[in-house]
Design a protein around this motif. Structure first.
Motif, PDB file in Angstrom:
ATOM      1  N   ARG A 188      52.645  43.533  47.770  1.00 35.50           N
ATOM      2  CA  ARG A 188      52.126  42.696  48.849  1.00 35.50           C
ATOM      3  C   ARG A 188      51.316  43.575  49.788  1.00 35.50           C
ATOM      4  O   ARG A 188      51.623  44.748  49.987  1.00 35.50           O
ATOM      5  CB  ARG A 188      53.264  42.031  49.636  1.00 35.50           C
ATOM      6  N   HIS A 189      50.242  43.014  50.336  1.00 32.81           N
ATOM      7  CA  HIS A 189      49.422  43.705  51.332  1.00 32.81           C
ATOM      8  C   HIS A 189      48.791  44.973  50.760  1.00 32.81           C
ATOM      9  O   HIS A 189      48.604  45.961  51.475  1.00 32.81           O
ATOM     10  CB  HIS A 189      50.243  44.027  52.584  1.00 32.81           C
ATOM     11  N   THR A 190      48.507  44.971  49.481  1.00 30.89           N
ATOM     12  CA  THR A 190      47.777  46.074  48.855  1.00 30.89           C
ATOM     13  C   THR A 190      46.647  45.482  48.020  1.00 30.89           C
ATOM     14  O   THR A 190      46.629  44.269  47.731  1.00 30.89           O
ATOM     15  CB  THR A 190      48.684  46.906  47.926  1.00 30.89           C
ATOM     16  N   ILE A 191      45.711  46.320  47.598  1.00 30.34           N
ATOM     17  CA  ILE A 191      44.639  45.846  46.726  1.00 30.34           C
ATOM     18  C   ILE A 191      45.222  45.316  45.421  1.00 30.34           C
ATOM     19  O   ILE A 191      44.769  44.312  44.867  1.00 30.34           O
ATOM     20  CB  ILE A 191      43.631  46.983  46.475  1.00 30.34           C
ATOM     21  N   GLY A 192      46.269  45.978  44.929  1.00 29.90           N
ATOM     22  CA  GLY A 192      46.888  45.558  43.680  1.00 29.90           C
ATOM     23  C   GLY A 192      47.564  44.211  43.742  1.00 29.90           C
ATOM     24  O   GLY A 192      47.895  43.625  42.708  1.00 29.90           O
ATOM     25  N   ALA A 193      47.785  43.679  44.943  1.00 33.69           N
ATOM     26  CA  ALA A 193      48.380  42.356  45.083  1.00 33.69           C
ATOM     27  C   ALA A 193      47.409  41.254  44.682  1.00 33.69           C
ATOM     28  O   ALA A 193      47.821  40.118  44.436  1.00 33.69           O
ATOM     29  CB  ALA A 193      48.840  42.140  46.528  1.00 33.69           C
ATOM     30  N   SER A 194      46.126  41.569  44.618  1.00 31.47           N
ATOM     31  CA  SER A 194      45.117  40.608  44.186  1.00 31.47           C
ATOM     32  C   SER A 194      45.258  40.350  42.689  1.00 31.47           C
ATOM     33  O   SER A 194      45.485  41.270  41.906  1.00 31.47           O
ATOM     34  CB  SER A 194      43.715  41.152  44.483  1.00 31.47           C
ATOM     35  N   GLY A 195      45.071  39.098  42.294  1.00 27.69           N
ATOM     36  CA  GLY A 195      45.090  38.768  40.879  1.00 27.69           C
ATOM     37  C   GLY A 195      43.841  39.196  40.151  1.00 27.69           C
ATOM     38  O   GLY A 195      43.737  39.005  38.936  1.00 27.69           O
ATOM     39  N   VAL A 196      42.884  39.762  40.883  1.00 23.20           N
ATOM     40  CA  VAL A 196      41.701  40.377  40.266  1.00 23.20           C
ATOM     41  C   VAL A 196      41.863  41.889  40.238  1.00 23.20           C
ATOM     42  O   VAL A 196      41.778  42.528  39.188  1.00 23.20           O
ATOM     43  CB  VAL A 196      40.421  39.986  41.028  1.00 23.20           C
ATOM     44  N   TRP A 197      42.149  42.461  41.397  1.00 18.17           N
ATOM     45  CA  TRP A 197      42.199  43.924  41.497  1.00 18.17           C
ATOM     46  C   TRP A 197      43.478  44.507  40.907  1.00 18.17           C
ATOM     47  O   TRP A 197      43.590  45.723  40.750  1.00 18.17           O
ATOM     48  CB  TRP A 197      41.974  44.354  42.947  1.00 18.17           C
ATOM     49  N   ARG A 198      44.440  43.643  40.553  1.00 13.92           N
ATOM     50  CA  ARG A 198      45.575  44.104  39.756  1.00 13.92           C
ATOM     51  C   ARG A 198      45.077  44.771  38.478  1.00 13.92           C
ATOM     52  O   ARG A 198      45.675  45.712  37.964  1.00 13.92           O
ATOM     53  CB  ARG A 198      46.452  42.903  39.397  1.00 13.92           C
ATOM     54  N   TYR A 199      43.915  44.294  37.973  1.00 17.71           N
ATOM     55  CA  TYR A 199      43.353  44.796  36.726  1.00 17.71           C
ATOM     56  C   TYR A 199      42.153  45.712  36.975  1.00 17.71           C
ATOM     57  O   TYR A 199      41.242  45.787  36.148  1.00 17.71           O
ATOM     58  CB  TYR A 199      42.929  43.612  35.849  1.00 17.71           C
ATOM     59  N   LYS A 200      42.146  46.402  38.084  1.00 19.21           N
ATOM     60  CA  LYS A 200      40.979  47.203  38.486  1.00 19.21           C
ATOM     61  C   LYS A 200      40.520  48.159  37.390  1.00 19.21           C
ATOM     62  O   LYS A 200      39.321  48.385  37.204  1.00 19.21           O
ATOM     63  CB  LYS A 200      41.292  47.987  39.764  1.00 19.21           C
ATOM     64  N   GLU A 201      41.464  48.744  36.649  1.00 16.36           N
ATOM     65  CA  GLU A 201      41.113  49.701  35.607  1.00 16.36           C
ATOM     66  C   GLU A 201      40.255  49.080  34.510  1.00 16.36           C
ATOM     67  O   GLU A 201      39.542  49.802  33.794  1.00 16.36           O
ATOM     68  CB  GLU A 201      42.394  50.293  34.976  1.00 16.36           C
ATOM     69  N   LEU A 202      40.302  47.757  34.391  1.00 16.63           N
ATOM     70  CA  LEU A 202      39.514  47.061  33.371  1.00 16.63           C
ATOM     71  C   LEU A 202      38.304  46.331  33.948  1.00 16.63           C
ATOM     72  O   LEU A 202      37.515  45.766  33.201  1.00 16.63           O
ATOM     73  CB  LEU A 202      40.398  46.030  32.643  1.00 16.63           C
ATOM     74  N   ILE A 203      38.161  46.338  35.277  1.00 16.34           N
ATOM     75  CA  ILE A 203      37.097  45.570  35.922  1.00 16.34           C
ATOM     76  C   ILE A 203      36.059  46.475  36.599  1.00 16.34           C
ATOM     77  O   ILE A 203      34.855  46.361  36.331  1.00 16.34           O
ATOM     78  CB  ILE A 203      37.694  44.566  36.922  1.00 16.34           C
TER      79      ILE A 203
END
Length: 424
Positions: free
Chosen positions: A54-69
């Protein structure tokens, strides 16, 4: 960040101004990643752990996959509203309506601005910010405009939105205004707005956030990433989605290709793209086995988000069909509204364009293209409140639609005399 042309294969860079949306040959660009020795099992574990953040970039359902995006994008530039993280549902009444053994609805309508466009827009606006752009623009039949204006407001930067002066949902325009965008209505179609921005966006200092932008596609890939994670990395036999500008079909194909190549999924689902009969140039092209798309000069459908006669991403969408042995179909406005009524009564709700996916699934099942014993997921792209006029018309027989320029919105002509002033 590297890219290539989907037509001629030429390399391009997206790492500096001016932003490039197309190749010199006119073909659209596609982001190219070097995933190297990416370990699917390690990344699955990482993505699972981020579900609890929560309250992090990784909490986003997009940026959770940042390594692939967008692995190279510095976190400091990311503009996020915790987009994604949308529900997946299996209402029995909709399954029975579609006539299939098992059905999931992926409700992208639960995004912060109410549509799937948020998945792509967070990536586009973040990338534009990283390049130093201070203003953003789009042309839109509605959902793109409200998404862009929300992210621009979140970033504290101005945005310009061009909307056709007829045939769109006033709800979406009002949402766009509320977020603070400068809105201008023009006579013509979505395609006219795209053409003007392609020619004039950069000279007006604007980063263009339409689906011609390859970063939009990268963000929208997360929809199928999240769907796969929702289902423990085992996708259904079919994924069915509506087709307007065809950015979602393009993103879906790219995401599936990457998931399969990296070993996240063991097989590819088949993809069905559903258009409206009054705005179905892509379906007509595929159905007639043509090699190029013939634009629809006057698209018209109750599903205003599908009111696009010359979808810019048709070549990418065609590659998705080839990759997945996919199909297309077109449904009538009556079929769309009947499907919408069913989805609404399930307690989920959707706008007409979303319901096209369910209507198309039903038609494909009835026609024997999709077997009743197969499984499917439909992408619901926009929320029920995106188009209340459709609800009025269907349930009350009343039509409250009004062209945006009749409600005090500036009306312009998209020519060399139109000047952008985002300081107004």
């Amino acid at each position: 960040m590297k890219a290539r042309c989907v037509e001629c294969g030429a390399a391009a860079s997206l790492a500096a101004k001016p932003m490039r949306y197309a190749c010199h040959c006119g073909g659209l660009l596609e982001v190219v990643h070097d995933f190297g020795d990416a370990d699917a099992e390690r990344l699955k574990d990482l993505f699972h752990r981020r579900l609890g953040e929560r309250h992090t970039i990784g909490a986003s359902g997009v940026w959770r996959y940042k390594e692939l995006i967008a692995p190279e994008l510095p976190d400091a530039f990311i503009v996020t509203r915790n987009e994604g993280n949308t529900g997946i549902y299996g209402p029995e009444c909709v399954r029975e309506f579609a006539g299939i053994r098992q059905l999931w609805l992926k409700a992208q309508s639960e995004n912060p601005s109410g549509s799937f466009k948020d998945n792509g827009m967070t990536a586009a606006v973040s990338h534009g910010a990283s390049l130093g752009y201070a203003s953003f623009a789009c042309t839109s039949t509605g959902n793109t405009s409200s998404s862009l204006s929300m992210y621009a407001a979140t970033a504290g930067v101005p945005s310009l939105v061009l909307v056709p002066d007829e045939g769109i949902s006033l709800n979406k325009v009002l949402q766009t205004l509320a977020y603070g965008a400068q809105v201008a209505a023009f006579p013509g179609t979505y395609d006219d707005g795209i053409r003007w921005l392609n020619e004039n966006g950069e000279k007006n200092g604007c980063y263009v956030c339409n689906s011609v932008n390859p970063m939009r596609i990268e963000g929208q890939k997360s929809i199928v990433f999240e769907l796969a994670q929702d289902l423990n990395w085992e996708l259904p036999d079919w994924i069915v989605l509506p087709g307007g500008a065809l950015s979602n079909a393009s993103a879906l194909g790219k995401g599936l290709r990457e998931l399969f190549a990296l070993g996240f999924i063991a097989r590819l689902p088949r993809v069905a793209v559903v258009q409206a009969e009054g705005a179905g140039p892509f379906h007509r092209m595929v159905d007639a086995s043509l090699s190029t798309l013939i634009p629809e000069p006057a698209p018209r459908t109750v599903a205003s988000a599908l009111n696009i006669g010359n979808p810019p991403s048709w070549r990418k969408a065609l590659e998705t069909l080839k990759l997945t042995a996919g199909v297309t179909t077109a449904v009538s406005d009556a079929e769309i509204m009947a499907a919408k009524a069913c989805v609404d009564r399930s307690g989920i709700g959707c706008e007409p364009a979303s319901a096209a996916a369910v209507a198309g699934l039903r038609k494909l099942v009835q026609g024997g293209v999709i077997h009743r014993d197969e499984t499917a997921a439909c992408i619901l792209t926009g929320s029920l409140l995106k188009d209340t006029n459709a609800i009025n018309s269907y349930h009350l027989g009343a039509d409250y639609s009004e062209a945006p320029w009749r409600n005090g919105i500036r009306r312009v002509k998209l020519n060399e005399e139109f000047q952008v002033n985002l300081e107004e």
